[in-house]
Design a protein around this motif. Structure first.
Motif, PDB file in Angstrom:
ATOM      1  N   ASP A   5       0.635  -1.223   0.124  1.00 43.57           N
ATOM      2  CA  ASP A   5       0.074  -0.031   0.027  1.00 43.57           C
ATOM      3  C   ASP A   5       0.843   1.398  -0.046  1.00 43.57           C
ATOM      4  N   GLN A   6       2.144   0.921   0.176  1.00 44.85           N
ATOM      5  CA  GLN A   6       2.929   2.391  -0.051  1.00 44.85           C
ATOM      6  C   GLN A   6       3.751   2.555  -1.404  1.00 44.85           C
ATOM      7  N   LEU A   7       3.113   1.732  -2.296  1.00 44.74           N
ATOM      8  CA  LEU A   7       3.817   1.864  -3.728  1.00 44.74           C
ATOM      9  C   LEU A   7       2.957   2.310  -4.578  1.00 44.74           C
ATOM     10  N   LEU A  14      -4.989  -3.589  -4.479  1.00 42.52           N
ATOM     11  CA  LEU A  14      -4.402  -4.097  -3.099  1.00 42.52           C
ATOM     12  C   LEU A  14      -5.614  -4.941  -2.295  1.00 42.52           C
ATOM     13  N   GLN A  15      -6.824  -4.777  -2.966  1.00 46.27           N
ATOM     14  CA  GLN A  15      -7.639  -5.721  -2.286  1.00 46.27           C
ATOM     15  C   GLN A  15      -7.444  -7.122  -2.790  1.00 46.27           C
ATOM     16  N   ALA A  16      -7.240  -7.397  -4.137  1.00 48.70           N
ATOM     17  CA  ALA A  16      -6.631  -8.650  -4.785  1.00 48.70           C
ATOM     18  C   ALA A  16      -5.715  -9.283  -4.096  1.00 48.70           C
ATOM     19  N   LEU A  17      -4.539  -8.475  -3.783  1.00 48.56           N
ATOM     20  CA  LEU A  17      -3.531  -8.801  -3.026  1.00 48.56           C
ATOM     21  C   LEU A  17      -4.093  -9.396  -1.527  1.00 48.56           C
ATOM     22  N   ASP A  18      -4.732  -8.777  -1.082  1.00 41.35           N
ATOM     23  CA  ASP A  18      -5.019  -9.030   0.432  1.00 41.35           C
ATOM     24  C   ASP A  18      -6.038 -10.364   0.266  1.00 41.35           C
ATOM     25  N   GLU A  30       9.314  -4.251  -5.472  1.00 41.65           N
ATOM     26  CA  GLU A  30       9.476  -3.106  -4.525  1.00 41.65           C
ATOM     27  C   GLU A  30      10.456  -1.795  -5.549  1.00 41.65           C
ATOM     28  N   GLN A  31      11.021  -2.702  -6.310  1.00 39.12           N
ATOM     29  CA  GLN A  31      11.894  -1.695  -7.276  1.00 39.12           C
ATOM     30  C   GLN A  31      11.225  -1.426  -8.607  1.00 39.12           C
ATOM     31  N   ALA A  32      10.380  -2.301  -9.104  1.00 38.14           N
ATOM     32  CA  ALA A  32       9.972  -2.320 -10.443  1.00 38.14           C
ATOM     33  C   ALA A  32       8.409  -1.540 -10.490  1.00 38.14           C
ATOM     34  N   ILE A  33       7.667  -1.675  -9.366  1.00 37.37           N
ATOM     35  CA  ILE A  33       6.370  -1.179  -9.518  1.00 37.37           C
ATOM     36  C   ILE A  33       6.022   0.144  -9.404  1.00 37.37           C
ATOM     37  N   PRO A  34       6.773   1.252  -9.004  1.00 38.97           N
ATOM     38  CA  PRO A  34       6.868   2.616  -9.054  1.00 38.97           C
ATOM     39  C   PRO A  34       7.215   3.116 -10.519  1.00 38.97           C
ATOM     40  N   PRO A  35       8.278   2.619 -11.138  1.00 39.50           N
ATOM     41  CA  PRO A  35       8.586   3.201 -12.423  1.00 39.50           C
ATOM     42  C   PRO A  35       7.538   2.861 -13.441  1.00 39.50           C
TER      43      PRO A  35
END
Length: 467
Positions: A5-7, A14-18, A30-35
């Motif tokens: 939830d910080q990305l 996020l609900q699907a991940l939950d 963590e590295q790929a999602i923001p760009p």
């Protein structure tokens, strides 16, 4: 510790991940999602089992939602290319889970299935399509599909696609997709051919890497047996019977051969000895391959023999041991093979059998991976067991763990069977190439749409085959 939830992901994702119980991203995620969320092209260097699928699928789903374009007729908004049928189906299953609450339509097309069914299900188009290159181009050639509406293009396991001879297919696909698109490119290794492909596909990509190129997993204990080619089966029988000093319980064992016929031969020998096993390779139909994988996943069959078609497509937790019955003639393939174990944070064991005719392969593997594959002695009475005399329970002496010292990988060239970089011509219609003494053994030539990618390449790169 960073949480999903910080990305910057949307609430539906996020609900699907939950729902799947995921809260903490892996390093590649963590590295790929923001760009990717920012619309940048991406070059990801990561091995299988690092969470690559979510790294590109989660942010891509959000970008598709944000653009809010309609599903295109006979086309797709996101195209994911995968080298093998198994990997394509695995990605499709994840895409359906992640996009369930986003209202996106997901389809998969692979070789070995009905072309007419593929034509019908893609007639109205789809949001996300996961495909193997051969089947995709078949439908394009039949005017049943086009790539004019692609917004996001993903190449997963690009080095494997080159190994399987898909270079010409990839170049053609690159000409068919819109120039204005986002490209996400993933590869476990970065040989020269991959770097050239990246330059053609990507525009100023953000590069993320979670492991050094071609290094092997730290949680895998690796062992080596030097054994004659015609004695490998006897050694395998002893190991599977538990008559060894290899650590770990043989809960689920994946065995690799270079050729399809070699895989079938091992299965036949094991079954003659009352050891249940299945094979998965390019000559098997898609339902046969899926059934073998399902039985292996459920534990109904504890031993699966595979060609490299499965090296990138099997994501089964609980593989305790990987046995390289025959060493791969492409050193990077060794990394992908043993990466089937030690998944989801667990430890694993990898065992390699090396014959006299495979010493060159072993040398390349050591050079590329930087691993010191220390040798295990054969059981003291192994020769007697092979000849059918003497006790059936040998004693292994001098078991040695592989050294895990840090060695910087050296640049890997393209190993070939005869130094030419070209496949040898078969001698006849049903000819299967065999290695010459002292040389590098080859494998079976693959054929498009006749069983997929996975014959195990010969010297040099095989021609394109439909996965």
């Amino acid at each position: 510790m960073t949480q999903f939830d910080q990305l910057g992901l949307s609430q539906p994702v996020l609900q699907a991940l939950d729902l799947k119980g995921y809260s903490t991203p892996t390093p590649i995620q963590e590295q790929a999602i923001p760009p990717v969320l920012e619309g940048r092209d991406l070059l990801g260097i990561a091995q299988t089992g690092t969470g690559k699928t979510a790294a590109f699928m989660l942010p891509a789903i959000d970008r598709l939602r944000a653009s809010d374009n309609n599903i295109p007729f006979k086309s797709c908004r996101m195209l994911v290319l995968a080298p093998t049928r198994e990997l394509a189906m695995q990605i499709a299953a994840s895409a359906k889970d992640y996009g369930a609450l986003a209202g996106l339509k997901v389809q998969a097309i692979v070789g070995g299935t009905s072309v007419n069914k593929d034509r019908n299900k893609l007639h109205r188009g789809t949001d996300i399509l996961i495909a193997t290159p051969g089947r995709l181009l078949d439908l394009i050639d039949q005017k049943a599909f086009n790539l004019s509406a692609v917004e996001v293009l993903v190449l997963d396991e690009a080095d494997q696609m080159l190994d399987l001879g898909f270079i010409h297919a990839l170049r053609r696909i690159n000409q068919l997709v819109p120039k204005e698109r986002q490209t996400l490119f993933f590869s476990a290794t970065m040989p020269k051919a991959i770097k050239e492909l990246v330059s053609n596909y990507c525009r100023n990509p953000v590069q993320v890497s979670v492991t050094p190129e071609s290094t092997t997993a730290e949680r895998i204990d690796q062992y080596l047996f030097m054994v004659q080619k015609d004695e490998k089966q006897a050694l395998l029988d002893l190991i599977l019977a538990g008559r060894h000093d290899i650590p770990g319980d043989l809960e689920r064992v994946l065995i690799f051969t270079r050729t399809k016929h070699g895989a079938d031969r091992v299965v036949k020998k094991l079954r003659q000895r009352g050891i249940d096993s299945n094979a998965i390779h390019g000559n098997k139909s898609q339902p046969q391959r899926q059934r073998a994988l399902d039985e292996f996943r459920r534990g109904k069959t504890q031993i699966l023999i595979a060609t490299d078609v499965a090296a990138r497509g099997i994501d089964i937790p609980g593989v305790s041991h990987v046995i390289n019955y025959e060493l791969p003639n492409v050193p990077e393939q060794y990394v992908h093979r043993i990466g089937r174990t030690a998944r989801a944070g667990k430890d694993g064991v990898a065992i390699a059998f090396c014959g006299e005719d495979e010493r060159a392969y072993l040398k390349d593997i050591r050079k590329v991976t930087g691993a010191e594959l220390d040798r295990l002695d054969l059981p003291e009475n192994f020769r007697a067991v092979v000849e059918g005399v003497g006790p059936t329970k040998p004693e292994v002496r001098g078991a040695t763990r592989v050294s895990k010292k840090k060695v910087r990988p050296k640049p890997a060239g393209r190993p070939t069977g005869d130094g030419s970089g070209k496949p040898k011509k078969p001698g006849g219609k049903h000819h299967a190439r065999k290695g010459k003494p002292g040389g590098r053994p080859g494998g079976n030539r693959t054929r498009r749409d006749k069983g997929g990618a996975g014959g195990g390449g010969g010297g040099g790169r095989p021609r394109a085959a439909n996965a």
